[in-house]
Enzyme design. Structure first.
Site, PDB file in Angstrom:
ATOM      1  CD  GLU A   1      -3.035  -2.174   7.534  1.00  0.00           C
ATOM      2  OE1 GLU A   1      -1.993  -2.465   6.944  1.00  0.00           O
ATOM      3  OE2 GLU A   1      -3.630  -1.102   7.356  1.00  0.00           O
TER       4      GLU A   1
ATOM      5  CB  SER B   1       5.983  -1.426  11.884  1.00  0.00           C
ATOM      6  OG  SER B   1       5.596  -0.085  12.117  1.00  0.00           O
TER       7      SER B   1
ATOM      8  CG  HIS C   1      -5.491   2.057   5.390  1.00  0.00           C
ATOM      9  ND1 HIS C   1      -5.026   3.027   6.252  1.00  0.00           N
ATOM     10  CD2 HIS C   1      -4.487   1.162   5.252  1.00  0.00           C
ATOM     11  CE1 HIS C   1      -3.787   2.720   6.602  1.00  0.00           C
ATOM     12  NE2 HIS C   1      -3.441   1.588   6.003  1.00  0.00           N
TER      13      HIS C   1
ATOM     14  CG  ASN D   1      -1.686   1.262   1.417  1.00  0.00           C
ATOM     15  OD1 ASN D   1      -1.783   2.068   0.493  1.00  0.00           O
ATOM     16  ND2 ASN D   1      -2.257   1.460   2.605  1.00  0.00           N
TER      17      ASN D   1
ATOM     18  CD  GLU E   1      -2.495   5.630   6.780  1.00  0.00           C
ATOM     19  OE1 GLU E   1      -2.505   5.642   5.538  1.00  0.00           O
ATOM     20  OE2 GLU E   1      -1.582   5.093   7.453  1.00  0.00           O
TER      21      GLU E   1
HETATM   22  P1  13P Z   1       3.482   0.537   7.494  1.00  0.00           P
HETATM   23  O1  13P Z   1       3.957  -0.766   6.916  1.00  0.00           O
HETATM   24  O2  13P Z   1       4.198   1.732   6.943  1.00  0.00           O
HETATM   25  O3  13P Z   1       3.440   0.497   8.984  1.00  0.00           O
HETATM   26  O4  13P Z   1       1.962   0.727   7.011  1.00  0.00           O
HETATM   27  C1  13P Z   1       1.081  -0.325   7.162  1.00  0.00           C
HETATM   28  C2  13P Z   1      -0.169   0.015   6.447  1.00  0.00           C
HETATM   29  O5  13P Z   1      -0.893   0.911   6.840  1.00  0.00           O
HETATM   30  C3  13P Z   1      -0.479  -0.730   5.224  1.00  0.00           C
HETATM   31  O6  13P Z   1      -1.773  -0.487   4.799  1.00  0.00           O
END
Ligand code: 13P
Length: 249
Positions: free
Chosen positions: A169, A209, A97, A10, A99
């Protein structure tokens, strides 16, 4: 039937079309030596999808989008629909997601609508669920992921469940370098798998991460079927190394 292994990148709001071309020109030659059993997905920003689409034709790498609208067309300024994505060969779409839940008004209800549309339109939804740090500290993790998963999959038929992907996540692990302990991730993922009948063959990915160094520890867990990778998917060498290390043991 064994559950498919998927590693999806992503890219979030990273990489222009030119950056996308440069990434794929470097990454694609490496994919020949990566384990065939792993389904690889990259999800660039919308405007980089046409460039990626041309590069990915006749390759083993699948094209994903980071979101979409649940309606097929209409007066929804700034939005993108499933048919628009499919026209460019997009096969996967990330839905819900954290975010987008935090900054773009995505709710359990809109996630649900998007999952239904994606499935009807032949796209594979990658449904993201996860708890905040406050929820974890309050012992609310399981309740939250069960609530999100059940809401997202409400009304989805049993015969459609194998066509979708869930990504666990934990929000506090995203982009922080503080990845969730693999055993704890597995425990939560088992809870997700068990919260609705018929999720036995549904791939569940870990995200937060994930790196080339820690991916193997996740893949050793019973309920982990791959990763949804942010930062570590942005570099072609690093992403290829992560996928190489993701073979289930
Ligand atoms: P990171 O791997 O940068 O922590 O992000 C994870 C993520 O939000 C994938 O959708």
């Amino acid at each position: 039937m064994s559950v498919k292994t998927i590693v999806a990148g992503n890219w979030k709001m990273h990489k222009t079309a030119a950056d996308t071309a440069a990434f794929l020109d470097a990454f694609l030659p490496k994919t020949g030596s990566l384990p065939e059993s792993i389904e690889i997905v990259v999800a660039p920003p919308f405007v980089s999808i046409p460039t990626a689409s041309v590069r990915l034709r006749d390759t083993r790498v699948h094209l994903g989008a980071q979101t979409m609208h649940w309606e097929l067309e209409g007066a929804f300024t700034g939005e993108i629909s499933a048919p628009m994505l499919r026209e460019f060969g997009v096969s996967h779409v990330i839905v819900g997601h954290s975010e987008r839940r935090a900054y773009c008004n995505e709710t359990d209800r809109t996630v649900h609508l998007k999952v239904r549309t994606a499935l009807e339109q032949g796209l594979t939804p990658i449904v993201a669920v996860g708890e905040t740090l406050e929820e974890r500290n309050a012992g609310e993790t399981d309740r939250r992921v069960i609530e999100q998963t059940r809401a997202a999959l409400d009304g989805v038929r049993a015969d459609q469940l194998f066509r979708l992907v869930i990504a666990y996540e934990p929000i506090w692990a995203i982009g922080t370098g503080r990845n969730c302990d693999p055993h704890e991730a597995d425990r939560v993922m088992a809870t997700i798998r068990g919260c609705r009948d018929g999720l036995g063959d549904t791939p569940i990915l870990y995200g937060g991460s994930m790196t080339a160094d820690n991916v193997a520890a996740y893949m050793q867990q019973r309920n982990v079927n791959g990763g949804l990778v942010g930062g570590a998917s942005l570099d072609p060498d690093g992403f290829a190394a992560l996928i190489a290390n993701a073979v289930s043991s």
